[in-house]
Design a protein around this motif. Sequence first.
Motif, short mmCIF file in Angstrom:
data_model
loop_
_atom_site.label_atom_id
_atom_site.label_comp_id
_atom_site.label_asym_id
_atom_site.label_seq_id
_atom_site.Cartn_x
_atom_site.Cartn_y
_atom_site.Cartn_z
N PHE A 241 0.84 -1.21 0.00
CA PHE A 241 0.00 0.00 0.00
C PHE A 241 0.87 1.25 0.00
N LEU A 242 0.22 2.36 -0.35
CA LEU A 242 0.85 3.68 -0.33
C LEU A 242 0.46 4.38 0.97
N GLU A 243 1.45 4.96 1.64
CA GLU A 243 1.20 5.82 2.80
C GLU A 243 1.37 7.27 2.34
N LEU A 244 0.28 8.04 2.42
CA LEU A 244 0.25 9.40 1.89
C LEU A 244 -0.09 10.39 2.99
N PRO A 245 0.54 11.58 2.99
CA PRO A 245 0.20 12.58 4.00
C PRO A 245 -1.24 13.06 3.84
N LYS A 246 -1.88 13.37 4.96
CA LYS A 246 -3.24 13.86 4.91
C LYS A 246 -3.27 15.28 4.34
N ASN A 247 -4.44 15.61 3.77
CA ASN A 247 -4.67 16.98 3.32
C ASN A 247 -4.67 17.92 4.52
N ARG A 248 -3.94 19.03 4.47
CA ARG A 248 -3.81 19.92 5.62
C ARG A 248 -5.14 20.50 6.06
N GLY A 249 -6.02 20.75 5.09
CA GLY A 249 -7.32 21.30 5.43
C GLY A 249 -8.22 20.30 6.13
N ALA A 250 -7.89 19.03 5.98
CA ALA A 250 -8.73 17.98 6.59
C ALA A 250 -8.27 17.64 7.99
#
Length: 443
Positions: free
Chosen positions: A432-441
């Motif tokens: 799987f890919l680990e991706l940073p969360k959207n800052r606004g979320a």
Amino acid sequence: MSLVLVLAIGGLAVSLAAYAYGRSAAQKSYDRLLVGAATQIAGSLRLRGDEVIVDIPVSAFDLLSLAPRDRVVYAVFDDRGRLVTGYDSEEPPEGDDQFFSGSFAGEPARYAHVRRQIAERSFLGAVDVVVGQTIEARRELAQQITRNALVAVAAVGLVISGLAFLAVNSALRPLRQLERDFALRSSRDLTPVDVEVPQEIASLVAALNRFIGRIDRQLRVMRTLIADASHQLRTPIAALRAQAELAYETPDAQEQLRIVEKIHERSRNLSQLTDQLLNHAMIIHRADSVDLEPVDLRVVASEAVGQFDQTLSGAELELRIDLPEEPMVCDGDALSLVEACKNLINNAVAYGKPPITVFVQDGGATLCLGVRDRGDGMAKDMWADAGSRFAKRSGVSAASAGLGLSIVNAVAQAHRGQMTIRRPTDDCFEVFLELPKNRGAEP
């Protein structure tokens, strides 16, 4: 050139200002002398009956005589406008103006007007005193003040010009070093600029290095695509051609059918490899050319499953999808993420065991988009190199392994994340890919 133009305009402005100041200073100086003379004359007035008597004091013209080439004119008028003494060519102004300009004997002159009110039993009214002087001395004084000011300005201007030249030369020296650095480089040298520069242009060099890095990545993508296409496509294309010629020359229908089946299988593998090559180049290109936008990973997973089903050609496969109820938003490129997810599904289909599950999870600081299956997966000592191009896996050749996980790894890096491989249980394998969360979320 621009600096010279600015200094020239500044010098012209200062010259005009100096000339205006010189004229104003000379005007005020001589006007005070005229007023002083007129006031002294007005103070010497006396009455004899109802007649005004003027005894011109010599001191009234002492200061005016400092301009020997100028002519002095005066006139005194009683309350009825009659000339008491002086030049009859001069008349007082109609208003109460203290100064006015005119001419005397054909030369321009400046006049001062003083009015003295007299209230006596025999005389009640105002006496006007007019004193004038030609303006040659004023002009000379104005020119002298202007010259002195310009000499001082020129000296200061030369000093400022020298300092400006030194400052500009010092500021441009790093740029000349950059120019020499680029002039001496070969056309293939795209290494970052390593020239010591002052802090003022450090941001420029940093931006230039980022631009060079983007160009280098684009060229590497192009070279990689050419090398991969040359190395990976030549053999299967040659095999297809050889088998097609063999099928054409084989008279046995059964043997011909068997060869056609091989041709079909090889063509499918060649098509998949070609798609992966092009997708890998496209994803690396989009990493430098497409801005990241908020993307819901649930939509990405659904889109990848939908596209995979459309290209599966009716093969029977147990494919599941596990999505949370709440949005899972990250900053990303939806097209690249869909391609990465499709490659994860293809990899699980090729090397894993059903059921295959596409999942999206909240990993705390990151979001996870991946695929799990029930197969054994690759050996643990090969996980570190799984994202390399054409990495070998568990007895699978480099050509057949393709670029699947390499594409996934490239997408993860373009999104400031990483590709992770793990085995949660003995009968479960996940990539799987680990991706940073959207800052606004983020809360």
